[in-house]
Design a protein around this motif. Structure first.
Motif, mmCIF file in Angstrom:
data_model
loop_
_atom_site.group_PDB
_atom_site.id
_atom_site.type_symbol
_atom_site.label_atom_id
_atom_site.label_comp_id
_atom_site.label_asym_id
_atom_site.label_seq_id
_atom_site.Cartn_x
_atom_site.Cartn_y
_atom_site.Cartn_z
ATOM 1 N N LYS A 1 0.859 -1.189 0.000
ATOM 2 C CA LYS A 1 0.000 0.000 0.000
ATOM 3 C C LYS A 1 0.888 1.230 0.000
ATOM 4 C CE LYS A 1 -0.745 -0.416 4.975
ATOM 5 N NZ LYS A 1 -1.717 -0.537 6.036
ATOM 6 N N HIS A 2 0.320 2.321 -0.467
ATOM 7 C CA HIS A 2 1.048 3.583 -0.461
ATOM 8 C C HIS A 2 0.060 4.739 -0.388
ATOM 9 C CE1 HIS A 2 0.101 3.077 -4.726
ATOM 10 N NE2 HIS A 2 0.286 4.383 -4.881
ATOM 11 N N SER A 3 0.559 5.851 0.163
ATOM 12 C CA SER A 3 -0.285 7.026 0.294
ATOM 13 C C SER A 3 0.603 8.269 0.375
ATOM 14 C CB SER A 3 -1.167 6.929 1.542
ATOM 15 O OG SER A 3 -0.365 6.866 2.708
ATOM 16 N N LEU A 4 -0.022 9.396 0.222
ATOM 17 C CA LEU A 4 0.662 10.675 0.322
ATOM 18 C C LEU A 4 0.561 11.158 1.765
ATOM 19 C CD1 LEU A 4 2.050 12.836 -1.482
ATOM 20 C CD2 LEU A 4 -0.170 13.959 -1.574
ATOM 21 N N ARG A 5 1.687 11.266 2.450
ATOM 22 C CA ARG A 5 1.674 11.738 3.835
ATOM 23 C C ARG A 5 1.684 13.257 3.895
ATOM 24 N NH1 ARG A 5 6.618 10.784 7.746
ATOM 25 N NH2 ARG A 5 7.253 12.743 6.773
ATOM 26 N N ASP A 6 2.546 13.870 3.099
ATOM 27 C CA ASP A 6 2.654 15.330 3.070
ATOM 28 C C ASP A 6 2.562 15.798 1.627
ATOM 29 O OD1 ASP A 6 3.161 15.426 5.862
ATOM 30 O OD2 ASP A 6 5.293 15.099 5.495
ATOM 31 N N SER A 7 1.747 16.778 1.387
ATOM 32 C CA SER A 7 1.576 17.323 0.043
ATOM 33 C C SER A 7 2.643 18.371 -0.259
ATOM 34 C CB SER A 7 0.193 17.961 -0.085
ATOM 35 O OG SER A 7 0.064 18.630 -1.317
ATOM 36 N N SER A 8 2.961 18.495 -1.525
ATOM 37 C CA SER A 8 3.873 19.552 -1.982
ATOM 38 C C SER A 8 3.130 20.871 -2.118
ATOM 39 C CB SER A 8 4.456 19.176 -3.340
ATOM 40 O OG SER A 8 3.422 19.156 -4.322
ATOM 41 N N GLY A 9 1.808 20.785 -2.104
ATOM 42 C CA GLY A 9 0.985 21.952 -2.358
ATOM 43 C C GLY A 9 0.517 22.023 -3.801
ATOM 44 N N TYR A 10 0.988 21.075 -4.616
ATOM 45 C CA TYR A 10 0.627 21.028 -6.035
ATOM 46 C C TYR A 10 0.177 19.609 -6.400
ATOM 47 C CZ TYR A 10 3.150 25.438 -6.296
ATOM 48 O OH TYR A 10 3.578 26.721 -6.088
ATOM 49 N N THR A 11 -1.029 19.485 -6.899
ATOM 50 C CA THR A 11 -1.567 18.179 -7.275
ATOM 51 C C THR A 11 -0.691 17.484 -8.304
ATOM 52 O OG1 THR A 11 -3.807 18.974 -6.831
ATOM 53 C CG2 THR A 11 -3.608 16.995 -8.171
ATOM 54 N N LEU A 12 -0.185 18.222 -9.272
ATOM 55 C CA LEU A 12 0.655 17.650 -10.322
ATOM 56 C C LEU A 12 1.892 16.972 -9.735
ATOM 57 C CD1 LEU A 12 1.129 17.387 -13.425
ATOM 58 C CD2 LEU A 12 2.424 19.507 -13.265
ATOM 59 N N LEU A 13 2.558 17.618 -8.788
ATOM 60 C CA LEU A 13 3.757 17.046 -8.177
ATOM 61 C C LEU A 13 3.412 15.874 -7.271
ATOM 62 C CD1 LEU A 13 5.778 20.270 -7.272
ATOM 63 C CD2 LEU A 13 5.792 18.948 -9.394
#
Length: 70
Positions: free
Chosen positions: A21-33
């Motif tokens: 499994k995998h997930s985004l823990r912290d966003s870059s602030g940009y959906t594309l990245l």
């Protein structure tokens, strides 16, 4: 697009290198990245097998992915 940042992807993988499994823990602030970081991990599967010296059946890792303009 002038976008840069460091999303952090958390993933769990098994001894044979399969990503469980995998997930985004912290966003870059940009959906594309953020999406690019998640896709990079998916395309890297399967990961190398875990060495026999390491104990455990699954492993969790937090991977910061830096996108920086030059």
């Amino acid at each position: 697009l002038g976008q840069q940042g460091t999303p952090v992807v958390v993933f769990e993988f098994s001894r044979d290198g399969s990503i469980l499994k995998h997930s985004l823990r912290d966003s870059s602030g940009y959906t594309l990245l953020d999406d690019a970081a998640l896709q990079m991990l998916s395309e890297a599967a399967p990961l190398p097998e875990v060495p026999t010296e390491m104990r455990g059946n699954s492993f969790t890792y937090a991977l910061p992915v830096r996108f920086k303009l030059r």
